[in-house]
Enzyme design. Sequence first.
Site, PDB file in Angstrom:
ATOM      1  N   ASP A 115      -7.296  -4.304  -3.874  1.00  0.00           N
ATOM      2  CA  ASP A 115      -6.910  -2.952  -3.468  1.00  0.00           C
ATOM      3  C   ASP A 115      -5.685  -2.443  -4.227  1.00  0.00           C
ATOM      4  OD1 ASP A 115      -7.970  -4.775  -1.509  1.00  0.00           O
ATOM      5  OD2 ASP A 115      -7.805  -3.233   0.034  1.00  0.00           O
TER       6      ASP A 115
ATOM      7  N   ASP B 187       0.807  -1.220   0.000  1.00  0.00           N
ATOM      8  CA  ASP B 187       0.000   0.000   0.000  1.00  0.00           C
ATOM      9  C   ASP B 187       0.840   1.270   0.000  1.00  0.00           C
ATOM     10  OD1 ASP B 187      -2.610  -0.964  -0.198  1.00  0.00           O
ATOM     11  OD2 ASP B 187      -2.687  -1.450   1.933  1.00  0.00           O
TER      12      ASP B 187
END
Length: 371
Positions: A151, A93
């Site tokens: 994601d 991320d």
Amino acid sequence: MEELWIDKTWNRIEHKLRQVAPRNQEKLPYTSVDGQFDDQSKNNVSWWTNGFWPGMMWLMYTATGDDLYKDTAIKGEERLDKALQNYDGLHHDVGFMWHITSGVHYRLLGDKQAKVRALYTANTLAGRYNLKGQFIRAWNGNGTEGWAIIDCMMNIPLLYWASRETKDERFRFIAESHADTTMENHVRPDGSVKHIIVYDAINGGVLKEKGGQGYGVGSSWSRGQAWALYGFVLSYIHTQKEEYLETAKRIAHYFIANISEDYLPKCDFRSPQEPVIYDSTAGAIAACGLIEIARMVPEYEKHVYLTPAVRMLKAMEEKFCNWDEAEDSILQMGTEKYHSDGGGRHIPIIYGDYFFVEALYKLKGNEQLFW
């Protein structure tokens, strides 16, 4: 009428954040407690959401030119430096953390140290690519070596940018390869999306699907749908590959069909009717993606995507927004995951605020792409 609502809502955002920003310049918030933001820079500086507060400040600076927001964004970016000193804490991320902070800082103002941060994290993300499986690995630690999550479609724009910036196509090759693998294995024919795919980390190939943060295997976690919707249209913008736009549209059609009752997004579109569990963050993310799709399609197709985006934002503004300037968060009713121990349902989450503000920023006619 829509223009009046957009202007009114944007003014409310400006008025509130002008009060909220000064009292949170030393924080990287995730949620709020008793109306006040917490500080993840003290709890976990490597936490994946820590880029959204400074990212939102860059949005506001771009929209207003007010140095309050620039100064707050830079303070947040500098606090993130502690995460760069902890390799074990870096993960898939990093795009969420540095592309909309350091990346935007460099693209707007040409700051050289911001460029270094963004390129460092792009290299970190590229280093997570599994050559055999052709995916970017999610998370760290034993047991997740073959895991990939939807994601990550929102993290790979960092690689597209790095490729252009360095004139090194390897970053783009990795981003497109991951997008292609995700398109093949995460996106179902009806436009619904699987959250987690487990690959054979040694030989490649799909082993199984996991339910992840949704209701379960075979369900449809709404925030995963939103990550995919926005992520694929971003990949189209960066590459001009038509299959990415067509995939984004297919996911969008599924999302629109599932929110059309009241335009308030549930946490999972394939879960029991009761209890009703909302996730406002999914709506804000999806709205941003829908607005971008509307910009990419022909004139008489735009309304298919823009109309539900506005309806969803209006419904959430009416039902889920908190405009009290004494309290920090704007968008309420976010949900971390469907199966929660009670603490992560219907709470304010910083990326809900970020994407709500970004969606209104887009509706105001601003075309600066932050991703």
